[in-house]
Design a protein around this motif. Structure first.
Motif, PDB file in Angstrom:
ATOM      1  N   PHE A 144      48.975   7.411 -21.470  1.00 24.88           N
ATOM      2  CA  PHE A 144      48.648   6.889 -22.794  1.00 24.88           C
ATOM      3  C   PHE A 144      47.499   5.885 -22.713  1.00 24.88           C
ATOM      4  O   PHE A 144      46.623   5.847 -23.573  1.00 24.88           O
ATOM      5  N   ILE A 145      47.500   5.073 -21.638  1.00 20.07           N
ATOM      6  CA  ILE A 145      46.488   4.027 -21.501  1.00 20.07           C
ATOM      7  C   ILE A 145      45.248   4.594 -20.822  1.00 20.07           C
ATOM      8  O   ILE A 145      45.318   5.136 -19.720  1.00 20.07           O
ATOM      9  N   LYS A 146      44.106   4.475 -21.499  1.00 23.29           N
ATOM     10  CA  LYS A 146      42.826   4.926 -20.962  1.00 23.29           C
ATOM     11  C   LYS A 146      41.959   3.708 -20.671  1.00 23.29           C
ATOM     12  O   LYS A 146      42.160   2.643 -21.257  1.00 23.29           O
ATOM     13  N   THR A 147      40.985   3.882 -19.781  1.00 18.28           N
ATOM     14  CA  THR A 147      40.121   2.774 -19.395  1.00 18.28           C
ATOM     15  C   THR A 147      38.649   3.156 -19.556  1.00 18.28           C
ATOM     16  O   THR A 147      38.292   4.333 -19.465  1.00 18.28           O
ATOM     17  N   PRO A 148      37.776   2.161 -19.789  1.00 18.69           N
ATOM     18  CA  PRO A 148      36.340   2.462 -19.944  1.00 18.69           C
ATOM     19  C   PRO A 148      35.741   3.020 -18.663  1.00 18.69           C
ATOM     20  O   PRO A 148      36.242   2.782 -17.558  1.00 18.69           O
ATOM     21  N   GLY A 149      34.651   3.746 -18.807  1.00 16.31           N
ATOM     22  CA  GLY A 149      33.952   4.282 -17.649  1.00 16.31           C
ATOM     23  C   GLY A 149      33.136   5.501 -18.032  1.00 16.31           C
ATOM     24  O   GLY A 149      32.987   5.831 -19.207  1.00 16.31           O
ATOM     25  N   VAL A 150      32.620   6.165 -17.007  1.00 13.62           N
ATOM     26  CA  VAL A 150      31.782   7.348 -17.210  1.00 13.62           C
ATOM     27  C   VAL A 150      32.486   8.576 -16.642  1.00 13.62           C
ATOM     28  O   VAL A 150      32.897   8.573 -15.481  1.00 13.62           O
ATOM     29  N   VAL A 151      32.629   9.587 -17.462  1.00 12.78           N
ATOM     30  CA  VAL A 151      33.153  10.877 -17.010  1.00 12.78           C
ATOM     31  C   VAL A 151      31.957  11.762 -16.647  1.00 12.78           C
ATOM     32  O   VAL A 151      31.096  12.027 -17.482  1.00 12.78           O
ATOM     33  N   GLU A 152      31.914  12.176 -15.395  1.00 16.72           N
ATOM     34  CA  GLU A 152      30.832  13.045 -14.929  1.00 16.72           C
ATOM     35  C   GLU A 152      31.215  14.507 -15.154  1.00 16.72           C
ATOM     36  O   GLU A 152      32.333  14.928 -14.838  1.00 16.72           O
ATOM     37  N   VAL A 153      30.282  15.266 -15.700  1.00 14.76           N
ATOM     38  CA  VAL A 153      30.464  16.705 -15.892  1.00 14.76           C
ATOM     39  C   VAL A 153      29.328  17.406 -15.157  1.00 14.76           C
ATOM     40  O   VAL A 153      28.157  17.159 -15.423  1.00 14.76           O
ATOM     41  N   SER A 154      29.683  18.276 -14.215  1.00 15.62           N
ATOM     42  CA  SER A 154      28.674  19.005 -13.447  1.00 15.62           C
ATOM     43  C   SER A 154      28.863  20.504 -13.675  1.00 15.62           C
ATOM     44  O   SER A 154      29.926  21.056 -13.384  1.00 15.62           O
ATOM     45  N   ILE A 155      27.833  21.134 -14.226  1.00 11.94           N
ATOM     46  CA  ILE A 155      27.860  22.571 -14.521  1.00 11.94           C
ATOM     47  C   ILE A 155      27.188  23.318 -13.374  1.00 11.94           C
ATOM     48  O   ILE A 155      26.014  23.095 -13.078  1.00 11.94           O
ATOM     49  N   GLY A 156      27.937  24.190 -12.728  1.00 15.67           N
ATOM     50  CA  GLY A 156      27.398  24.914 -11.582  1.00 15.67           C
ATOM     51  C   GLY A 156      26.582  26.132 -11.982  1.00 15.67           C
ATOM     52  O   GLY A 156      26.572  26.563 -13.139  1.00 15.67           O
ATOM     53  N   LYS A 157      25.902  26.694 -11.007  1.00 16.19           N
ATOM     54  CA  LYS A 157      25.103  27.900 -11.246  1.00 16.19           C
ATOM     55  C   LYS A 157      26.015  29.096 -11.507  1.00 16.19           C
ATOM     56  O   LYS A 157      27.113  29.182 -10.945  1.00 16.19           O
ATOM     57  N   PRO A 158      25.579  30.025 -12.356  1.00  7.63           N
ATOM     58  CA  PRO A 158      26.388  31.223 -12.618  1.00  7.63           C
ATOM     59  C   PRO A 158      26.649  31.994 -11.323  1.00  7.63           C
ATOM     60  O   PRO A 158      25.761  32.156 -10.483  1.00  7.63           O
ATOM     61  N   ILE A 159      27.876  32.460 -11.175  1.00 10.24           N
ATOM     62  CA  ILE A 159      28.263  33.267 -10.023  1.00 10.24           C
ATOM     63  C   ILE A 159      28.511  34.693 -10.511  1.00 10.24           C
ATOM     64  O   ILE A 159      29.419  34.917 -11.309  1.00 10.24           O
ATOM     65  N   PRO A 160      27.716  35.668 -10.078  1.00  9.44           N
ATOM     66  CA  PRO A 160      27.915  37.053 -10.528  1.00  9.44           C
ATOM     67  C   PRO A 160      29.294  37.570 -10.134  1.00  9.44           C
ATOM     68  O   PRO A 160      29.826  37.229  -9.070  1.00  9.44           O
ATOM     69  N   SER A 161      29.864  38.398 -10.986  1.00  8.40           N
ATOM     70  CA  SER A 161      31.199  38.936 -10.724  1.00  8.40           C
ATOM     71  C   SER A 161      31.187  40.419 -10.374  1.00  8.40           C
ATOM     72  O   SER A 161      32.188  40.934  -9.868  1.00  8.40           O
ATOM     73  N   GLU A 162      30.074  41.093 -10.645  1.00  6.34           N
ATOM     74  CA  GLU A 162      30.025  42.533 -10.414  1.00  6.34           C
ATOM     75  C   GLU A 162      30.155  42.858  -8.922  1.00  6.34           C
ATOM     76  O   GLU A 162      29.480  42.257  -8.077  1.00  6.34           O
ATOM     77  N   GLY A 163      31.037  43.787  -8.629  1.00  4.77           N
ATOM     78  CA  GLY A 163      31.244  44.208  -7.245  1.00  4.77           C
ATOM     79  C   GLY A 163      32.043  43.227  -6.408  1.00  4.77           C
ATOM     80  O   GLY A 163      32.104  43.383  -5.181  1.00  4.77           O
ATOM     81  N   ARG A 164      32.659  42.240  -7.041  1.00  2.00           N
ATOM     82  CA  ARG A 164      33.415  41.226  -6.298  1.00  2.00           C
ATOM     83  C   ARG A 164      34.912  41.485  -6.402  1.00  2.00           C
ATOM     84  O   ARG A 164      35.389  42.186  -7.307  1.00  2.00           O
ATOM     85  N   GLU A 165      35.664  40.889  -5.502  1.00  2.00           N
ATOM     86  CA  GLU A 165      37.119  40.877  -5.576  1.00  2.00           C
ATOM     87  C   GLU A 165      37.554  39.556  -6.204  1.00  2.00           C
ATOM     88  O   GLU A 165      36.992  38.504  -5.879  1.00  2.00           O
ATOM     89  N   PRO A 166      38.552  39.573  -7.116  1.00  2.00           N
ATOM     90  CA  PRO A 166      38.956  38.328  -7.788  1.00  2.00           C
ATOM     91  C   PRO A 166      39.321  37.202  -6.841  1.00  2.00           C
ATOM     92  O   PRO A 166      38.942  36.042  -7.059  1.00  2.00           O
ATOM     93  N   LYS A 167      40.036  37.496  -5.761  1.00  2.00           N
ATOM     94  CA  LYS A 167      40.467  36.442  -4.840  1.00  2.00           C
ATOM     95  C   LYS A 167      39.278  35.806  -4.139  1.00  2.00           C
ATOM     96  O   LYS A 167      39.166  34.575  -4.057  1.00  2.00           O
ATOM     97  N   GLU A 168      38.398  36.626  -3.667  1.00  2.00           N
ATOM     98  CA  GLU A 168      37.224  36.124  -2.945  1.00  2.00           C
ATOM     99  C   GLU A 168      36.284  35.365  -3.892  1.00  2.00           C
ATOM    100  O   GLU A 168      35.711  34.337  -3.546  1.00  2.00           O
ATOM    101  N   LEU A 169      36.189  35.837  -5.138  1.00  2.00           N
ATOM    102  CA  LEU A 169      35.371  35.140  -6.134  1.00  2.00           C
ATOM    103  C   LEU A 169      35.978  33.787  -6.477  1.00  2.00           C
ATOM    104  O   LEU A 169      35.257  32.782  -6.586  1.00  2.00           O
ATOM    105  N   MET A 170      37.308  33.728  -6.632  1.00  4.91           N
ATOM    106  CA  MET A 170      37.955  32.452  -6.939  1.00  4.91           C
ATOM    107  C   MET A 170      37.841  31.476  -5.774  1.00  4.91           C
ATOM    108  O   MET A 170      37.723  30.262  -5.978  1.00  4.91           O
TER     109      MET A 170
END
Length: 263
Positions: free
Chosen positions: A214-240
């Motif tokens: 419930f209690i929040k504190t001031p500060g900066v939340v960092e958000v980092s967006i990674g590069k797209p990872i292609p999914s074609e021809g991949r296996e779900p486990k190895e991609l994850m």
């Protein structure tokens, strides 16, 4: 002043201020979500799709703006250039999940409408859940896993073709700061089934808005967006595994204090 259990005397003024600010923010969300949800429910009689989505984002922006003003929580985003361009460019966002904050934040950042994949029980939350039920999202019954995933793929293909991005939290639940949950394969299974690229996202929200706190504190939340990872021809486990390696590595870079070895 009587002693406050568990709070050192030198930290009590800051602690009390954090309690006050957290109460004010909760009040702000309550008094705004109820009328706005009613407006959305009424509007949904005639308005659907993307226009209704951007109505919902208006309230989420108020919640995030309230966090900035009342709680002192600011955000810093890097990796904008990694987001796909084009009105119908597909993407599946796989996001680190530490608190409610990123659930509210991500729609306010993204240039496309988002479709969350979530458990159907959330639809019963008064006002907030009712409004969510009018949006084009994917709600699943966890007791029927096979049928649920078939529904995710069917709806995911339709939504992605419309330029709506699918967002999932691969750990499935909010994870305490400095910890790693079990990365489930639903997001990468959907990516492989649809051919959409995966966008990994690291978020350090627990520094300011901890899991179930419930209690929040001031500060900066960092958000980092990674590069797209292609999914074609991949296996779900190895991609994850690749998604997890990037997110967890980035979390340690953004918030090294949380991952420091315990002495």
């Amino acid at each position: 002043m009587p002693p406050i259990s568990g709070v050192p005397a030198q930290k009590r003024p800051n602690w009390l201020m954090a309690v006050l600010r957290s109460c004010l923010h909760m009040l702000w969300m309550l008094v705004t979500v109820m009328p706005w949800a009613i407006i959305m429910l009424v509007a949904s009689i005639r308005v659907r799709g993307k226009p209704l989505w951007w109505m919902a984002v208006r309230w989420l922006g108020w919640a995030i703006g309230g966090a900035r003003v009342l709680l002192g929580i600011r955000t810093h985003v890097i990796g904008w250039e990694n987001l796909p361009t084009g009105d119908t460019a597909p993407a599946i966002l796989l996001v680190k999940h530490q608190s409610t904050f990123e659930t509210f934040l991500m729609p306010t950042l993204m240039p496309h409408p988002l479709a969350y994949v979530f458990k159907k029980e959330l639809l019963y939350v008064p006002f907030f859940g009712w409004a969510m039920g009018r949006l084009d999202m994917v709600h699943i019954d966890r007791s029927q896993r096979n049928e649920s995933f078939a529904k995710v793929v069917e709806q995911g293909k339709r939504l992605l073709a419309q330029g709506i991005w699918v967002i999932m939290f691969p750990e499935g639940t909010r994870i305490p700061r400095g910890q790693t949950g079990t990365y489930k394969l639903g997001g990468t299974r959907l990516a492989v089934a649809t051919g959409a690229p995966v966008i990994p996202v690291a978020v350090t929200s627990a520094k300011c808005w901890p899991r179930k706190a419930f209690i929040k504190t001031p500060g900066v939340v960092e958000v980092s967006i990674g590069k797209p990872i292609p999914s074609e021809g991949r296996e779900p486990k190895e991609l994850m595994e690749e998604v997890q390696a990037w997110i967890e590595g980035e979390m340690r870079r953004l918030d090294p204090e949380a991952y420091a070895p315990q002495r």
